[in-house]
Design an enzyme around this catalytic site. Structure first.
Site, mmCIF file in Angstrom:
data_model
loop_
_atom_site.group_PDB
_atom_site.id
_atom_site.type_symbol
_atom_site.label_atom_id
_atom_site.label_comp_id
_atom_site.label_asym_id
_atom_site.label_seq_id
_atom_site.Cartn_x
_atom_site.Cartn_y
_atom_site.Cartn_z
ATOM 1 N N ALA A 47 0.884 -1.161 0.000
ATOM 2 C CA ALA A 47 0.000 0.000 0.000
ATOM 3 C C ALA A 47 0.924 1.214 0.000
ATOM 4 O O ALA A 47 1.946 1.208 0.676
ATOM 5 C CB ALA A 47 -0.862 -0.007 1.250
ATOM 6 N N MET A 82 6.753 2.311 3.068
ATOM 7 C CA MET A 82 7.719 1.936 4.109
ATOM 8 C C MET A 82 8.219 0.502 3.931
ATOM 9 O O MET A 82 8.654 -0.130 4.897
ATOM 10 C CB MET A 82 7.056 2.079 5.485
ATOM 11 C CG MET A 82 6.428 3.435 5.731
ATOM 12 S SD MET A 82 5.480 3.458 7.265
ATOM 13 C CE MET A 82 4.621 5.041 7.111
ATOM 14 N N SER A 83 8.136 -0.019 2.725
ATOM 15 C CA SER A 83 8.516 -1.431 2.521
ATOM 16 C C SER A 83 9.070 -1.647 1.123
ATOM 17 O O SER A 83 9.510 -0.711 0.468
ATOM 18 C CB SER A 83 7.283 -2.319 2.730
ATOM 19 O OG SER A 83 6.338 -2.099 1.696
HETATM 20 N N1 HPA Z 1 3.182 7.249 3.262
HETATM 21 C C1 HPA Z 1 3.977 6.203 3.571
HETATM 22 N N2 HPA Z 1 3.561 4.952 3.531
HETATM 23 C C2 HPA Z 1 2.295 4.728 3.157
HETATM 24 C C3 HPA Z 1 1.425 5.756 2.820
HETATM 25 C C4 HPA Z 1 1.885 7.101 2.886
HETATM 26 O O1 HPA Z 1 1.172 8.075 2.614
HETATM 27 N N3 HPA Z 1 0.229 5.178 2.496
HETATM 28 C C5 HPA Z 1 0.404 3.839 2.611
HETATM 29 N N4 HPA Z 1 1.649 3.555 3.011
#
Ligand code: HPA
Length: 266
Positions: A107, A205-206
């Site tokens: 995501a 973040m992944s």
């Molecule tokens: N920022 C960082 N990581 C995420 C975000 C975001 O807006 N949405 C989903 N993962």
């Protein structure tokens, strides 16, 4: 790694996965109706438990569209306190099990107005803003070389297959650059502006550590982002995990359909 590998082998008999799939936040629906051998991470030595809501924390060995797969229902993140080497251990184990193709999903937040929430974005390249690299440390020459090139981390061949399938299924598909920061705090609006100026289209973040290790291990890598929200400053609503998981569930269905169709041709 040897211990982890031997334990998994003892559980899966002669099952030989050729494809590994890592499911990101809210994408658990991919496994609905699939049956196989499930192993909770908590049982696997060397695997940390998955602590993030929306991540099941289980390895599933099963057939998907005629292909032998291993599915990670939930991944490890740097922000959970694991080292990058630990977060990417499963990828190395998969390589040793014979996996040649790696599908990474996540995501992500959109950095561009035109990349609207609920879009699916094929990752064509990435920027590693995590401040570290999963390959730091002693090199295992049986997996890859000390200084691996990163020219085409995300396989053009796999991307072309997914693009063709998207067209066939009438699913709109975007393509762009994914940037990874450590998290767990979301970005500031100034950071979002910076990432966009530097050439990124989405942020998360992944994925980047796993993609680096996959490429290093000579796997064909596919990366797909489900755009769940506008990143900070692009909308009046501040990013939040509930919204990310909910949008993942809503828009995740078409991504599941697209991946299952594409896998047949991988
Ligand atoms: N920022 C960082 N990581 C995420 C975000 C975001 O807006 N949405 C989903 N993962």
């Amino acid at each position: 790694m040897r211990e982890t590998l031997e334990f998994i082998k003892s559980k899966i008999n002669d099952f030989k996965p050729e494809l590994a799939i890592v499911l990101g936040s809210g994408l658990g629906a991919f496994c609905e109706g699939l049956e196989g051998i499930a192993i909770p991470y908590s049982q696997i030595k060397g695997f940390a438990p998955s602590t993030v809501k929306g991540h099941k924390g289980e390895l599933l060995f099963c057939e998907v569209e005629g292909k032998n797969c291993v599915i990670m229902q939930g991944r490890f993140h740097y922000y959970e306190g694991h080292s990058l080497a630990q977060t990417t251990l499963p990828i190395k184990v998969f390589k040793k099990l014979g996996v040649e193709k790696l599908i990474l999903t996540n995501a992500a937040g959109s950095l561009k107005k035109e990349l609207t929430p609920s879009s699916i974005m094929l990752i064509c390249d990435h920027i590693n803003f995590m401040g570290s690299n999963p390959l730091i440390g002693e090199n295992d020459e049986t997996l890859g070389t000390r200084f691996p090139e990163m020219n085409e981390v995300y396989s053009k061949r796999l991307r072309d297959i997914v693009k063709n399938c998207a067209q066939k299924l009438n699913i709109e598909l975007k393509e762009g650059v994914y940037s990874a920061l450590t998290g767990p705090s979301y970005e500031t609006p100034a950071e979002v502006k910076m990432l966009s100026l530097l050439g990124a289209d989405a942020t998360g973040m992944s994925t980047v550590p796993e993609a680096i290790v996959g490429k290093y291990c000579s796997m064909e890598v596919l990366g797909v982002s489900l755009i769940t929200n506008y990143a900070a400053g692009l909308s009046d609503i501040a990013p939040n995990h509930k919204e990310v998981v909910e949008m993942g569930k809503i828009a995740g269905e078409k991504l599941v359909e697209l991946l299952k169709e594409s896998i047949k041709l991988f």
